[in-house]
Design an enzyme around this catalytic site. Sequence first.
Site, mmCIF file in Angstrom:
data_model
loop_
_atom_site.group_PDB
_atom_site.id
_atom_site.type_symbol
_atom_site.label_atom_id
_atom_site.label_comp_id
_atom_site.label_asym_id
_atom_site.label_seq_id
_atom_site.Cartn_x
_atom_site.Cartn_y
_atom_site.Cartn_z
ATOM 1 N N LYS A 1 -23.255 12.475 -44.861
ATOM 2 C CA LYS A 1 -24.423 12.126 -43.899
ATOM 3 C C LYS A 1 -25.722 12.345 -44.926
ATOM 4 O O LYS A 1 -25.923 13.171 -45.639
ATOM 5 C CB LYS A 1 -24.521 13.309 -42.978
ATOM 6 C CG LYS A 1 -25.555 13.013 -41.960
ATOM 7 C CD LYS A 1 -25.073 12.743 -40.569
ATOM 8 C CE LYS A 1 -26.224 12.636 -39.588
ATOM 9 N NZ LYS A 1 -26.710 11.240 -39.444
ATOM 10 N N ALA B 1 -26.607 13.121 -54.374
ATOM 11 C CA ALA B 1 -27.555 12.083 -54.451
ATOM 12 C C ALA B 1 -28.622 12.328 -55.495
ATOM 13 O O ALA B 1 -28.733 11.359 -56.361
ATOM 14 C CB ALA B 1 -28.122 11.382 -53.288
ATOM 15 N N GLY C 1 -25.690 19.155 -48.881
ATOM 16 C CA GLY C 1 -24.945 18.747 -49.844
ATOM 17 C C GLY C 1 -24.958 17.334 -50.379
ATOM 18 O O GLY C 1 -24.917 16.962 -51.597
ATOM 19 N N CYS C 2 -25.203 16.420 -49.512
ATOM 20 C CA CYS C 2 -25.323 15.081 -49.752
ATOM 21 C C CYS C 2 -26.522 14.794 -50.513
ATOM 22 O O CYS C 2 -26.546 14.010 -51.430
ATOM 23 C CB CYS C 2 -25.208 14.215 -48.423
ATOM 24 S SG CYS C 2 -23.456 14.199 -47.637
ATOM 25 N N THR C 3 -27.560 15.547 -50.200
ATOM 26 C CA THR C 3 -28.787 15.356 -50.910
ATOM 27 C C THR C 3 -28.698 15.896 -52.385
ATOM 28 O O THR C 3 -29.014 15.245 -53.245
ATOM 29 C CB THR C 3 -29.992 16.177 -50.321
ATOM 30 O OG1 THR C 3 -30.202 15.690 -48.907
ATOM 31 C CG2 THR C 3 -31.339 16.062 -50.997
#
Length: 149
Positions: free
Chosen positions: A32, A42, A37-39
């Site tokens: 998401k 990325a 974590g995804c930030t």
Amino acid sequence: MSAKPLFTLSDQNGHDFSAAEHLPLVLYFYPKDSTPGCTAEAQEFSALLPEFRALGFQVAGVSRDSVASHQKFVCKYALEVPLLSDKDETVCRLFDVIKEKNMYGKKVFGIERSTFVLDAQGNIAREWRKVKAAGHAQAVLDALREQVE
């Protein structure tokens, strides 16, 4: 090594991103936009993008988020990596990354954080599944460096 059908998805700008035109490719799947974590993941892939390119690899992220969500995510964190929208989960299912998860005691289906390296012919040359976000981009880069040397 296994073959996967190549695909085209819309990137954060609404443009078609054809995997066949970006080989070899590091393709990472994440749950998401704008989550911690995804930030982190990325941002790491974006920071290391010049090093991936120096080895001859392109990098792209895939989630079920919309093009508009990706656009906000990219702008908010000045991300350099193209983010691809797979709202209907077609590509997620091709790579078998939709898994049952337990969220606060409730069973849901979501993306299992995974990364695949597609070689110049579009075959899966390497894969990582159930990865932890922090440090993962560096681990992928290190593995590719070893492979190239």
